[in-house]
Motif scaffolding. Structure first.
Motif, PDB file in Angstrom:
ATOM      1  N   ALA A  63       0.810  -1.228   0.000  1.00  0.00           N
ATOM      2  CA  ALA A  63       0.000   0.000   0.000  1.00  0.00           C
ATOM      3  C   ALA A  63       0.838   1.271   0.000  1.00  0.00           C
ATOM      4  N   HIS A  64       2.123   1.150  -0.318  1.00  0.00           N
ATOM      5  CA  HIS A  64       2.953   2.355  -0.281  1.00  0.00           C
ATOM      6  C   HIS A  64       4.112   2.201  -1.257  1.00  0.00           C
ATOM      7  N   THR A  65       3.883   2.646  -2.506  1.00  0.00           N
ATOM      8  CA  THR A  65       4.971   2.630  -3.495  1.00  0.00           C
ATOM      9  C   THR A  65       5.038   3.985  -4.204  1.00  0.00           C
ATOM     10  N   HIS A  66       6.202   4.236  -4.784  1.00  0.00           N
ATOM     11  CA  HIS A  66       6.408   5.478  -5.554  1.00  0.00           C
ATOM     12  C   HIS A  66       7.118   5.126  -6.855  1.00  0.00           C
ATOM     13  N   MET A  67       6.353   4.664  -7.844  1.00  0.00           N
ATOM     14  CA  MET A  67       6.969   4.416  -9.144  1.00  0.00           C
ATOM     15  C   MET A  67       7.155   5.764  -9.859  1.00  0.00           C
ATOM     16  N   PHE A 154      -5.319  10.192   1.406  1.00  0.00           N
ATOM     17  CA  PHE A 154      -4.609  11.418   1.063  1.00  0.00           C
ATOM     18  C   PHE A 154      -3.392  11.559   1.956  1.00  0.00           C
ATOM     19  N   LYS A 155      -2.224  11.661   1.327  1.00  0.00           N
ATOM     20  CA  LYS A 155      -1.016  11.803   2.141  1.00  0.00           C
ATOM     21  C   LYS A 155      -0.669  13.278   2.317  1.00  0.00           C
ATOM     22  N   LEU A 156      -0.400  13.634   3.561  1.00  0.00           N
ATOM     23  CA  LEU A 156       0.089  14.986   3.874  1.00  0.00           C
ATOM     24  C   LEU A 156       1.455  14.859   4.519  1.00  0.00           C
ATOM     25  N   VAL A 243       2.342   6.860   8.173  1.00  0.00           N
ATOM     26  CA  VAL A 243       3.160   6.048   7.258  1.00  0.00           C
ATOM     27  C   VAL A 243       4.590   5.887   7.791  1.00  0.00           C
ATOM     28  N   HIS A 244       5.257   4.931   7.265  1.00  0.00           N
ATOM     29  CA  HIS A 244       6.681   4.629   7.514  1.00  0.00           C
ATOM     30  C   HIS A 244       7.163   5.007   8.917  1.00  0.00           C
ATOM     31  N   VAL A 245       6.540   4.391   9.916  1.00  0.00           N
ATOM     32  CA  VAL A 245       6.928   4.611  11.315  1.00  0.00           C
ATOM     33  C   VAL A 245       8.266   3.905  11.563  1.00  0.00           C
ATOM     34  N   THR A 319       6.223  -1.153   1.637  1.00  0.00           N
ATOM     35  CA  THR A 319       7.667  -0.983   1.373  1.00  0.00           C
ATOM     36  C   THR A 319       8.138   0.466   1.317  1.00  0.00           C
ATOM     37  N   ASP A 320       7.222   1.408   0.970  1.00  0.00           N
ATOM     38  CA  ASP A 320       7.682   2.765   0.636  1.00  0.00           C
ATOM     39  C   ASP A 320       8.739   2.675  -0.474  1.00  0.00           C
ATOM     40  N   HIS A 321       8.477   1.746  -1.400  1.00  0.00           N
ATOM     41  CA  HIS A 321       9.414   1.518  -2.512  1.00  0.00           C
ATOM     42  C   HIS A 321       9.626   2.813  -3.296  1.00  0.00           C
TER      43      HIS A 321
END
Ligand code: URP
Ligand code: ZN
Ligand code: ZN
Length: 465
Positions: A63-67, A154-156, A243-245, A319-321
């Motif tokens: 649930a957390h990627t950045h292509m 929505f990410k802030l 996210v990403h704690v 992953t926060d890939h």
């Protein structure tokens, strides 16, 4: 309608471990039956997959990627094509990536841009969150429309002043809007204003190596921002997903909020569970490979994260890939750690690293499936289409060999990045075969999928509320 039977395996979901044969019809799970029963033996099929000795798992949900994410004057190295292919290799059959609103532009424009990047290119299914960079009357109204059409989170950012940063007033407004429209606010919780002061001071004093990235992004500044985000969400009456704690004290803040009954959720990532500031301090410029935000922490934090995952203080591992090649990209920060693009590769190895955690005794098998498949699907409105093996669910299925040994390496991985953050690490367990909606994508460790098989997933709202 094509029919596939998977027989002989141990079906593991978040709730059950059962020896069962699985019938897939028209891309969906049609039935489960005890092996050898009349029901199971009567199934005709076009394809039979022998899963004897294997686990049969729901496809992973990352649930957390950045292509292809633009960051610090460059772009994350995986495209939707290469990144989703790598995801499939690692048993992940759904990603939720972040579309970005550019400052001064609409959410719609950002979302359209991300659709154009992904459309026709993905090997597995995908959805989008929206990064809110510019909270104003118009973007707040747009949030309602996006939720209605399936972009429900929505990410802030409390970090990155001048780029993605929102002040507390903007954050509060977005949270108030989310409390009315069913959206879920995802928070990058670090006090970016204070961090920027410490960055400036470090650089002025000649502390320029990658290790100082970890030094200036202090535990206290993650914990403080997490606390503030919780209080703002509480005032707004909105749910919150952090996210990403990475820091133990941030876990404490989330746990305290949850103990009060607040709808606060937390995600961590494999890099915080398996890597540490020791990696950031690797000699030469090697530490740049591990620069991400929130940063890697001293080893002691790992046990708190594992405990949080076991006790449900943390619910999801994503992953926060966000991969940047060492050569030419990470190198942009030689002599100035603040210019190292933030992010690490990982979409391919989440399921395996978490299986290693099962082998090592940190997690049970069912909890592994829960935090990697079922909970992210529920959190982001995709369950039970994704995240489980049950009649009616999409037939996103992983045949997993729990005894296979592998060595993670850039030589053999499929992500479009020139290094592995886990180079040389031996893990037990490996994906054998992957089906996406009943269609083989990986078959006996060969890629048989294609770009464009993956379809866009409009999502419902958070199913934990
Ligand atoms: O370092 C990271 N995490 N890069 C990706 C952007 C973000 O903040 O998630
Ligand atoms: Zn972030
Ligand atoms: Zn991220």
């Amino acid at each position: 309608m094509s029919r596939t039977v998977i027989h002989g395996g141990l079906v593991v979901t978040a709730s059950d471990e059962i020896h069962a044969d699985v019938l897939i019809e028209g891309g969906r799970i049609a039935a489960l039956a005890a092996p050898g029963t009349d029901a199971a033996t009567s199934w005709s099929a076009d394809r039979r997959i022998d899963a004897t000795g294997m686990y049969v798992l729901p496809g992973g949900v990352d649930a957390h990627t950045h292509m292809e994410m633009p960051f610090g004057g460059t772009y994350a190295a995986d495209t939707f094509e290469t990144g989703t292919r790598a995801a499939a290799w690692g048993g992940t059959t759904t990603i939720v990536d972040f579309a970005i609103q550019t400052m001064g532009r609409s959410l719609r424009e950002g979302l359209d841009t991300w659709h154009a990047k992904a459309d026709g290119r993905c090997a597995v299914d995908y959805g989008f969150h929206m990064i809110l960079s510019d909270v104003n009357e118009s973007s707040l109204k747009e949030m309602d429309r996006l939720v209605a059409e399936g972009v429900t989170s929505f990410k802030l950012f409390m970090a990155y002043p001048g780029v993605f940063y929102s002040d507390d007033g903007r954050i509060l407004r977005a949270m108030q809007r989310a409390s009315g429209n069913g959206g879920l606010v995802m928070m990058h919780a670090e006090n970016g204003i204070a961090i920027d002061v410490l960055v400036e001071q470090a650089l002025a004093e000649g502390r320029t190596d990658p290790r100082y990235h970890g030094d200036v992004r202090k535990v206290a500044l993650e914990a403080e921002a997490t606390h503030r985000a919780v209080q703002l969400a509480r005032v707004a009456g909105a749910p919150l997903y952090v996210v990403h704690v990475s820091a133990d004290e941030a876990v404490d803040e989330i746990a305290a909020a949850r103990h009060k009954g607040l709808p606060v959720f937390g995600e961590t990532c494999p890099q915080y569970l398996f890597l540490s500031t020791d990696n950031l301090a690797e000699p030469g410029f090697e530490g740049a490979k591990y620069v991400c935000s929130t940063p890697l922490r001293p080893r002691e934090h790992q046990e708190v994260l594992w405990r949080g995952l076991r006790t449900n203080e943390l619910q999801v591992v994503s992953t926060d890939h966000c991969p940047f090649c060492f050569s030419g990209q990470k190198e942009m920060g030689r002599g100035d750690f603040s210019k190292i693009p933030n992010g690490m590769p990982g979409v391919e190895h989440r399921m395996d690293l978490l299986h290693q955690a099962v082998v090592d005794g940190h997690l049970s098998r069912r909890r592994w499936v829960e935090i990697a498949c079922a909970s992210p699907a529920r959190m982001f409105g995709l369950y039970p289409k994704k995240g489980t093996i049950a009649p009616g669910a999409d037939a996103d299925v992983v045949i997993y060999d729990p005894g296979a040994e592998q060595t993670i390496s850039a030589e053999t991985h499929h992500m479009a990045v020139d290094y592995s953050a886990y180079e040389g690490r031996r893990v037990t367990g490996q994906v054998r075969t992957v089906l996406s909606r009943g269609v083989p994508v990986i078959e006996d460790r060969a890629y048989v999928g294609h770009a464009g098989h993956g379809t866009y997933l409009p999502r419902g709202t958070c199913q934990y509320l």
